[in-house]
Design an enzyme around this catalytic site. Sequence first.
Site, PDB file in Angstrom:
ATOM      1  N   CYS A  29       4.950  45.798  56.044  1.00  0.00           N
ATOM      2  CA  CYS A  29       3.569  45.552  55.634  1.00  0.00           C
ATOM      3  C   CYS A  29       4.225  47.047  54.039  1.00  0.00           C
ATOM      4  O   CYS A  29       2.832  46.307  53.674  1.00  0.00           O
ATOM      5  CB  CYS A  29       2.450  45.365  55.812  1.00  0.00           C
ATOM      6  SG  CYS A  29       2.153  43.763  57.312  1.00  0.00           S
ATOM      7  N   HIS A  54      -3.139  47.289  51.178  1.00  0.00           N
ATOM      8  CA  HIS A  54      -2.170  46.554  51.934  1.00  0.00           C
ATOM      9  C   HIS A  54      -3.392  45.427  52.100  1.00  0.00           C
ATOM     10  O   HIS A  54      -4.723  45.878  52.882  1.00  0.00           O
ATOM     11  CB  HIS A  54      -1.439  47.218  52.669  1.00  0.00           C
ATOM     12  CG  HIS A  54      -0.871  45.627  53.423  1.00  0.00           C
ATOM     13  ND1 HIS A  54      -0.209  44.841  53.354  1.00  0.00           N
ATOM     14  CD2 HIS A  54      -1.089  45.869  55.057  1.00  0.00           C
ATOM     15  CE1 HIS A  54      -0.039  44.213  54.038  1.00  0.00           C
ATOM     16  NE2 HIS A  54      -0.093  44.331  55.320  1.00  0.00           N
ATOM     17  N   ASN A 106      -2.487  37.921  54.389  1.00  0.00           N
ATOM     18  CA  ASN A 106      -1.368  39.127  54.607  1.00  0.00           C
ATOM     19  C   ASN A 106      -0.120  38.755  54.172  1.00  0.00           C
ATOM     20  O   ASN A 106       0.539  37.700  54.794  1.00  0.00           O
ATOM     21  CB  ASN A 106      -1.165  39.607  55.623  1.00  0.00           C
ATOM     22  CG  ASN A 106      -0.733  40.759  56.090  1.00  0.00           C
ATOM     23  OD1 ASN A 106       0.533  41.221  55.116  1.00  0.00           O
ATOM     24  ND2 ASN A 106      -0.979  41.937  56.887  1.00  0.00           N
TER      25      ASN A 106
HETATM   26  N1  ACO Z   1      -9.656  31.635  66.280  1.00  0.00           N
HETATM   27  C1  ACO Z   1      -9.965  31.581  67.506  1.00  0.00           C
HETATM   28  N2  ACO Z   1     -10.075  32.411  68.088  1.00  0.00           N
HETATM   29  C2  ACO Z   1      -9.273  32.976  68.317  1.00  0.00           C
HETATM   30  C3  ACO Z   1      -8.243  33.831  67.677  1.00  0.00           C
HETATM   31  C4  ACO Z   1      -8.366  32.640  66.395  1.00  0.00           C
HETATM   32  N3  ACO Z   1      -7.185  31.922  65.328  1.00  0.00           N
HETATM   33  N4  ACO Z   1      -7.722  33.823  67.604  1.00  0.00           N
HETATM   34  C5  ACO Z   1      -7.790  34.995  68.472  1.00  0.00           C
HETATM   35  N5  ACO Z   1      -9.385  34.450  69.127  1.00  0.00           N
HETATM   36  C6  ACO Z   1      -9.664  35.008  70.511  1.00  0.00           C
HETATM   37  C7  ACO Z   1      -9.013  35.792  70.907  1.00  0.00           C
HETATM   38  O1  ACO Z   1      -8.509  34.745  72.194  1.00  0.00           O
HETATM   39  C8  ACO Z   1     -10.447  36.299  71.767  1.00  0.00           C
HETATM   40  O2  ACO Z   1     -10.636  35.750  72.949  1.00  0.00           O
HETATM   41  P1  ACO Z   1     -11.581  36.147  74.739  1.00  0.00           P
HETATM   42  O3  ACO Z   1     -12.204  36.993  74.212  1.00  0.00           O
HETATM   43  O4  ACO Z   1     -11.989  35.233  74.609  1.00  0.00           O
HETATM   44  O5  ACO Z   1     -10.093  36.548  74.833  1.00  0.00           O
HETATM   45  C9  ACO Z   1     -11.365  36.477  71.085  1.00  0.00           C
HETATM   46  O6  ACO Z   1     -11.140  35.623  69.909  1.00  0.00           O
HETATM   47  C10 ACO Z   1     -11.301  37.656  70.058  1.00  0.00           C
HETATM   48  O7  ACO Z   1      -9.920  38.608  69.754  1.00  0.00           O
HETATM   49  P2  ACO Z   1      -9.910  39.490  69.285  1.00  0.00           P
HETATM   50  O8  ACO Z   1      -8.319  39.573  68.441  1.00  0.00           O
HETATM   51  O9  ACO Z   1     -10.779  40.606  69.939  1.00  0.00           O
HETATM   52  O10 ACO Z   1     -10.362  39.467  67.829  1.00  0.00           O
HETATM   53  P3  ACO Z   1     -10.144  40.735  66.830  1.00  0.00           P
HETATM   54  O11 ACO Z   1     -12.041  40.961  66.295  1.00  0.00           O
HETATM   55  O12 ACO Z   1      -9.640  41.789  67.361  1.00  0.00           O
HETATM   56  O13 ACO Z   1      -9.679  40.049  65.289  1.00  0.00           O
HETATM   57  C11 ACO Z   1      -7.035  39.847  64.689  1.00  0.00           C
HETATM   58  C12 ACO Z   1      -7.867  40.235  66.036  1.00  0.00           C
HETATM   59  C13 ACO Z   1      -7.485  39.758  63.497  1.00  0.00           C
HETATM   60  C14 ACO Z   1      -6.121  40.010  64.437  1.00  0.00           C
HETATM   61  C15 ACO Z   1      -7.848  42.011  64.430  1.00  0.00           C
HETATM   62  O14 ACO Z   1      -7.162  42.450  65.449  1.00  0.00           O
HETATM   63  C16 ACO Z   1      -6.389  42.047  63.272  1.00  0.00           C
HETATM   64  O15 ACO Z   1      -7.062  41.552  61.976  1.00  0.00           O
HETATM   65  N6  ACO Z   1      -5.593  43.377  63.902  1.00  0.00           N
HETATM   66  C17 ACO Z   1      -4.665  43.818  62.519  1.00  0.00           C
HETATM   67  C18 ACO Z   1      -3.670  42.888  62.227  1.00  0.00           C
HETATM   68  C19 ACO Z   1      -3.257  43.851  60.961  1.00  0.00           C
HETATM   69  O16 ACO Z   1      -3.871  44.574  59.919  1.00  0.00           O
HETATM   70  N7  ACO Z   1      -1.546  44.077  61.263  1.00  0.00           N
HETATM   71  C20 ACO Z   1      -1.089  44.739  60.027  1.00  0.00           C
HETATM   72  C21 ACO Z   1      -0.314  44.608  59.458  1.00  0.00           C
HETATM   73  S1  ACO Z   1       0.950  43.060  59.641  1.00  0.00           S
HETATM   74  C22 ACO Z   1       2.539  44.160  59.406  1.00  0.00           C
HETATM   75  O17 ACO Z   1       3.299  45.564  59.322  1.00  0.00           O
HETATM   76  C23 ACO Z   1       3.567  43.709  59.060  1.00  0.00           C
END
Ligand code: ACO
Length: 328
Positions: free
Chosen positions: A113, A255, A285
């Site tokens: 990214c 980003h 993204n």
């Molecule tokens: N739909 C419904 N539920 C979901 C989904 C979905 N798509 N995905 C995960 N869940 C569930 C999980 O299983 C979890 O359930 P549980 O509590 O029963 O275990 C719950 O939702 C919470 O999951 P979390 O992972 O804690 O959710 P969070 O609020 O952290 O959001 C996210 C997840 C959006 C991925 C966040 O952590 C994030 O944005 N991370 C950074 C991503 C990023 O920026 N990546 C880097 C750049 S990419 C690159 O370099 C290529």
Amino acid sequence: MLRAKILGTGSYAPQKVITNRDLAGIVETSDEWITSRTGIRERRVAVNETTTEMASKAGKAALKAAGVSPKDIDLIVVGTVTPEFTFPSTACFVQSTLGIKPGAAAFDVSAACSGFLYALDAAEKYLKTGAAKKALVIGVDAFSRLMDWTDRTTCVLFGDGAGAVVLSAEKGAKGILSSNVHSDGRRWEMLYARGVSQKNPFEDNPHDAPRPSPHLKMQGNETFKIAVRTMGSAINEAIENSGIKPDDITLLIPHQANERIINAAKDRLKLNDERVYTNLDRFGNTSAGSIPLALDEAVRGGRIKDNDIVLFVAFGGGLTWASAVVRW
Ligand code: ACO
């Protein structure tokens, strides 16, 4: 002193729109979950389109906006981690597609990214030292090809797209004021996608051993925390190295990974909504495509004017992070 000045921008996103509701039809998720956790409402997916085609369309639009002939480009740098060929580079394919003169330097940069800002940084060094006069810099990715479309924790986050800028080595106050790139390879497991390779006949059980998955893997929670921290420090570094004050920033183009990460950066700089550009609600993204796609929209939408100060900041797999400040 020579500076890398941006003469024009361009972008391209595939026609195919996939909404959150569409995704709810293939994995257990909902529009409400995706929107509230990320800010993403829809994304584009490349169907029968290659990375080179997306990159070339963005590059062509940037050349047109800059009023620069492909024959005048002597450097092409493409940030991408989703090339359709291992080699030649996407930059070489862009060179031939756009009719850029044979003999120009062309190479790809792999920084996930942060890919566009890494590519911009490399080109800036060529231009500042006089090693090149005019550069085409492209950020492009097709993460739809890396997704495990049964994994709801990753497939809802990404989209495909490309953006480009034409840079020229010019004297004066306008152009890139500072560019900063960093990485920490110890943290590669936060976010990665393995390449697919053949086993050679000299390995044990060459045909029986299980193949590791080529799909994108991400430790979302941990990546989130690191992203907030590193974007903050990258912003501070960019401000310090370019000799500006936070108040001087006309527009922050971060980003586009997650609305909550962008809001943390916005709060840190005490910027109101008008001074932060976001389009992740419509594109998700797009990895290396994210910043130049947003930049092109901002330019064409009249959000950036002569002498404005624009700050770019990115983080991604590697881990990598990068920032740049431009006087328009
Ligand atoms: N739909 C419904 N539920 C979901 C989904 C979905 N798509 N995905 C995960 N869940 C569930 C999980 O299983 C979890 O359930 P549980 O509590 O029963 O275990 C719950 O939702 C919470 O999951 P979390 O992972 O804690 O959710 P969070 O609020 O952290 O959001 C996210 C997840 C959006 C991925 C966040 O952590 C994030 O944005 N991370 C950074 C991503 C990023 O920026 N990546 C880097 C750049 S990419 C690159 O370099 C290529």
